[in-house]
Design a protein around this motif. Structure first.
Motif, PDB file in Angstrom:
ATOM      1  N   ALA A   1       0.824  -1.213   0.000  1.00 21.07           N
ATOM      2  CA  ALA A   1       0.000   0.000   0.000  1.00 21.07           C
ATOM      3  C   ALA A   1       0.859   1.264   0.000  1.00 21.07           C
ATOM      4  O   ALA A   1       0.384   2.349  -0.355  1.00 21.07           O
ATOM      5  CB  ALA A   1      -0.926   0.001   1.218  1.00 21.07           C
ATOM      6  N   ASN A   2       2.123   1.153   0.381  1.00 13.05           N
ATOM      7  CA  ASN A   2       3.037   2.284   0.370  1.00 13.05           C
ATOM      8  C   ASN A   2       3.471   2.564  -1.073  1.00 13.05           C
ATOM      9  O   ASN A   2       4.058   1.697  -1.726  1.00 13.05           O
ATOM     10  CB  ASN A   2       4.248   1.965   1.248  1.00 13.05           C
ATOM     11  N   PRO A   3       3.205   3.749  -1.601  1.00 15.45           N
ATOM     12  CA  PRO A   3       3.581   4.053  -2.996  1.00 15.45           C
ATOM     13  C   PRO A   3       5.073   3.857  -3.277  1.00 15.45           C
ATOM     14  O   PRO A   3       5.458   3.606  -4.422  1.00 15.45           O
ATOM     15  CB  PRO A   3       3.185   5.529  -3.146  1.00 15.45           C
ATOM     16  N   ALA A   4       5.909   3.929  -2.236  1.00 14.68           N
ATOM     17  CA  ALA A   4       7.349   3.754  -2.430  1.00 14.68           C
ATOM     18  C   ALA A   4       7.689   2.350  -2.914  1.00 14.68           C
ATOM     19  O   ALA A   4       8.764   2.123  -3.468  1.00 14.68           O
ATOM     20  CB  ALA A   4       8.103   4.050  -1.129  1.00 14.68           C
ATOM     21  N   HIS A   5       6.761   1.409  -2.718  1.00 16.86           N
ATOM     22  CA  HIS A   5       7.025   0.018  -3.092  1.00 16.86           C
ATOM     23  C   HIS A   5       6.311  -0.399  -4.369  1.00 16.86           C
ATOM     24  O   HIS A   5       6.169  -1.589  -4.646  1.00 16.86           O
ATOM     25  CB  HIS A   5       6.618  -0.908  -1.933  1.00 16.86           C
ATOM     26  N   SER A   6       5.884   0.579  -5.143  1.00 14.95           N
ATOM     27  CA  SER A   6       5.098   0.278  -6.346  1.00 14.95           C
ATOM     28  C   SER A   6       5.883  -0.539  -7.375  1.00 14.95           C
ATOM     29  O   SER A   6       5.289  -1.251  -8.190  1.00 14.95           O
ATOM     30  CB  SER A   6       4.604   1.576  -6.995  1.00 14.95           C
ATOM     31  N   LYS A   7       7.211  -0.474  -7.327  1.00 17.29           N
ATOM     32  CA  LYS A   7       8.003  -1.221  -8.309  1.00 17.29           C
ATOM     33  C   LYS A   7       7.890  -2.732  -8.104  1.00 17.29           C
ATOM     34  O   LYS A   7       8.323  -3.507  -8.958  1.00 17.29           O
ATOM     35  CB  LYS A   7       9.465  -0.793  -8.259  1.00 17.29           C
ATOM     36  N   TYR A   8       7.311  -3.128  -6.983  1.00 22.01           N
ATOM     37  CA  TYR A   8       7.110  -4.562  -6.729  1.00 22.01           C
ATOM     38  C   TYR A   8       5.675  -5.002  -7.015  1.00 22.01           C
ATOM     39  O   TYR A   8       5.279  -6.107  -6.659  1.00 22.01           O
ATOM     40  CB  TYR A   8       7.486  -4.893  -5.285  1.00 22.01           C
TER      41      TYR A   8
ATOM     42  N   GLY B   1      16.805   2.234   1.222  1.00 25.32           N
ATOM     43  CA  GLY B   1      15.566   1.526   0.971  1.00 25.32           C
ATOM     44  C   GLY B   1      14.648   2.380   0.128  1.00 25.32           C
ATOM     45  O   GLY B   1      14.874   3.587  -0.065  1.00 25.32           O
ATOM     46  N   SER B   2      13.573   1.781  -0.405  1.00 20.86           N
ATOM     47  CA  SER B   2      12.650   2.526  -1.263  1.00 20.86           C
ATOM     48  C   SER B   2      11.951   3.656  -0.519  1.00 20.86           C
ATOM     49  O   SER B   2      11.654   4.706  -1.087  1.00 20.86           O
ATOM     50  CB  SER B   2      11.598   1.571  -1.839  1.00 20.86           C
ATOM     51  N   ASP B   3      11.650   3.417   0.743  1.00 21.07           N
ATOM     52  CA  ASP B   3      11.125   4.461   1.619  1.00 21.07           C
ATOM     53  C   ASP B   3      12.267   4.800   2.568  1.00 21.07           C
ATOM     54  O   ASP B   3      12.335   4.298   3.686  1.00 21.07           O
ATOM     55  CB  ASP B   3       9.902   3.943   2.377  1.00 21.07           C
ATOM     56  N   PRO B   4      13.209   5.632   2.135  1.00 15.71           N
ATOM     57  CA  PRO B   4      14.549   5.633   2.713  1.00 15.71           C
ATOM     58  C   PRO B   4      14.638   6.094   4.164  1.00 15.71           C
ATOM     59  O   PRO B   4      13.945   7.020   4.595  1.00 15.71           O
ATOM     60  CB  PRO B   4      15.327   6.579   1.792  1.00 15.71           C
ATOM     61  N   ILE B   5      15.517   5.399   4.895  1.00 14.19           N
ATOM     62  CA  ILE B   5      15.918   5.824   6.229  1.00 14.19           C
ATOM     63  C   ILE B   5      17.089   6.790   6.085  1.00 14.19           C
ATOM     64  O   ILE B   5      18.013   6.556   5.308  1.00 14.19           O
ATOM     65  CB  ILE B   5      16.335   4.607   7.087  1.00 14.19           C
ATOM     66  N   ARG B   6      17.019   7.903   6.842  1.00 14.87           N
ATOM     67  CA  ARG B   6      18.049   8.937   6.784  1.00 14.87           C
ATOM     68  C   ARG B   6      18.793   9.024   8.117  1.00 14.87           C
ATOM     69  O   ARG B   6      18.275   8.624   9.164  1.00 14.87           O
ATOM     70  CB  ARG B   6      17.418  10.303   6.472  1.00 14.87           C
TER      71      ARG B   6
ATOM     72  N   MET C   1      10.093  -2.776   7.002  1.00 12.53           N
ATOM     73  CA  MET C   1       9.880  -2.482   5.587  1.00 12.53           C
ATOM     74  C   MET C   1      11.107  -2.827   4.746  1.00 12.53           C
ATOM     75  O   MET C   1      10.988  -3.356   3.632  1.00 12.53           O
ATOM     76  CB  MET C   1       9.501  -1.009   5.399  1.00 12.53           C
ATOM     77  N   GLN C   2      12.297  -2.531   5.244  1.00  7.56           N
ATOM     78  CA  GLN C   2      13.519  -2.872   4.503  1.00  7.56           C
ATOM     79  C   GLN C   2      13.662  -4.388   4.358  1.00  7.56           C
ATOM     80  O   GLN C   2      14.109  -4.884   3.324  1.00  7.56           O
ATOM     81  CB  GLN C   2      14.729  -2.292   5.221  1.00  7.56           C
ATOM     82  N   SER C   3      13.263  -5.122   5.384  1.00  7.90           N
ATOM     83  CA  SER C   3      13.341  -6.589   5.321  1.00  7.90           C
ATOM     84  C   SER C   3      12.428  -7.137   4.238  1.00  7.90           C
ATOM     85  O   SER C   3      12.816  -8.039   3.467  1.00  7.90           O
ATOM     86  CB  SER C   3      12.973  -7.191   6.678  1.00  7.90           C
TER      87      SER C   3
END
Length: 467
Positions: free
Chosen positions: A212-219, A425-430, A449-451
């Motif tokens: 549901a997270n748009p950052a993961h749309s490539k999957y 990660g796609s929804d990056p940690i800074r 999420m990274q896992s």
């Protein structure tokens, strides 16, 4: 820390050995005369003897039959008929052994396994760095802060993290607490994996939340394929009742040999020794000396054994370890867990794999893409970059594909919580999130999420391995 291991008198052990005390085979104590690294300084005290004696009276944490099942599963992984997923905390803590945190880790591993199962089109062996991963090797015996020097933190099984003299004292009673914490953790894991928590449909729904997270749309494509597969199974009347339960195995680094020896029991079926602290045990990069105590002790128990191999490993090293730990070339007995670093994997791994192939040995090849990629952030935190981690995974698959060997598993430090410890990660940690969300007391872990993102990326590599 290298020393000669202490003696301890097990002569009062009950002759049955199976439940009431450690296995009585004197061969299991040869390690006490050998050089031993990374051990605490508590030997020879009455407190130490009481703790080890108490451990010797406690029931096994796992059973020999379960260990035998795992060996069979790993034999399949060595042949490319299964894939090992091994994940969990870098170092468990007593405070972290709560129902919520344990369920979050198990849930994340189950979610990853569903994605990997689809990508590999084969069973995934689920194994947690859980219920015993309380000890950690250290690069230095001591730590200095503001001019004060104290013993280094070696994990909750040895001493406390708080920087005080009392907390950092090596306390053998912590081994007893580690046992009881492990027993409680295993009890929860068994309840979760056998009581409906592992239902394939529920796990699939959890993964839809990830998507549901748009950052993961490539999957989206792979996620859509899994969704259709589950719906197809349902339409065909698949026995989802049978898919509510799953096997789940416990593993940890066999670093603290006092603990491991005290929990070694004789199997009443075969008369052979099993280390009942876990199903699977591994020897670390710092303790894999061929003439050392760790290799000798683990060569004598029936558990499947892993060995971490860093970038200094040679093909001759690998063959010598095989000859010592798996002289009978038993399927599923030995796993090599490579931890080379993204910059070394493609250069260093091929020679080791080729040497093992030439020898005709069949081990389970597993990648640990975490430990070789540790860096320090600009704000002083130990961290890892997600892209480096995934580059090592990619290199691992590339090497095995080129040499015709089997990439058999993934070993990863991860948590089910939404921490900020590894960058990217796609929804990056800074880095600016570390002060508020960095929780690890040792090494940085991938968050929930990274896992899952790793699982989707590895699933693609597995699909190519099958093609």
């Amino acid at each position: 820390m290298t020393q000669t291991a202490p003696q301890f008198d097990f002569s009062s052990t009950s002759p049955t050995g199976t439940i009431s005390g450690p296995a009585a085979d004197p061969q299991l104590d040869i390690w006490r005369e050998l050089p031993i690294a990374q051990q605490p300084s508590w030997h020879g005290t009455e407190e130490y003897e009481q703790a080890v004696a108490e451990l010797g009276t406690l029931p096994p944490l796992v059973f020999a039959g379960e260990v035998d099942v795992l060996r069979e599963r790993l034999a399949a992984a060595a042949e490319g008929r299964a894939f090992l997923l091994q994940g969990g905390d870098c170092a468990e803590t007593f405070a972290g052994a709560t129902a919520d945190k344990i369920s979050a880790r198990v849930k994340t591993i189950l979610q990853m396994a569903v994605v990997l199962t689809y990508g590999a089109s084969m069973p995934v062996i689920k194994m947690g760095r859980m219920a015993g991963q309380f000890a950690k090797p250290r690069s230095s015996d001591s730590e200095t802060r503001d001019g004060v020097t104290l013993p280094a933190f070696r994990g909750d099984i040895v001493n406390g993290y708080e920087f005080t003299e009392e907390s950092r004292r090596h306390n053998p009673q912590r081994m007893v607490k580690a046992y009881h914490t492990s027993a409680a953790t295993l009890n929860l894991i068994r309840a979760f994996t056998q009581g409906g928590f592992a239902d394939l449909r529920s796990v699939h729904q959890w993964n839809q939340g990830f998507m549901a997270n748009p950052a993961h749309s490539k999957y989206d494509v792979l996620a859509g394929e899994i969704d259709r597969a589950v719906n197809f199974m349902s339409a065909c009347g698949a026995d989802f009742e049978a898919l509510k339960r799953t096997e789940f195995f416990a593993a940890h680094e066999a670093l603290l040999l006092d603990y491991e020896r005290a929990l070694t029991r004789t199997d009443s079926r075969t008369g052979l020794p099993y280390d009942t602290s876990a199903h699977f045990l591994w020897i670390g990069e710092r303790t894999r000396q061929l003439d050392g105590a760790h290799v000798d002790f683990l060569s004598r128990v029936r558990n499947p054994i892993g060995v971490k191999l860093g970038p200094t490993t040679t093909g001759d090293d690998a063959i010598a370890l095989i000859n010592k730990l798996d002289p009978n070339r038993e399927p599923g007995r030995l796993t090599f867990i490579t931890r080379m670093g993204a910059g070394n994997i493609r250069e260093k791994l091929p020679a080791i794999v080729e040497a093992v192939q030439k020898e005709g040995a069949k081990v389970v090849w597993v990648t640990d893409p975490m430990h070789g990629n540790t860096v320090t952030s600009q704000n002083g935190y130990k961290t890892r970059r997600f892209d480096d981690v995934m580059d090592e995974v990619a290199g691992f698959f590339e090497v095995h594909r080129a040499l015709g060997s089997v990439a058999g598993g993934l070993h990863v430090e991860m948590t089910g919580d939404d921490v900020a410890e590894c960058l990217g990660g796609s929804d990056p940690i800074r880095e600016d999130q570390f002060d508020a969300l960095y929780e690890s007391v040792c090494d940085p872990r991938l968050n929930h999420m990274q896992s899952l993102e790793m699982a989707f990326l590895v699933a693609d590599s597995l699909a190519h391995q099958k093609s």
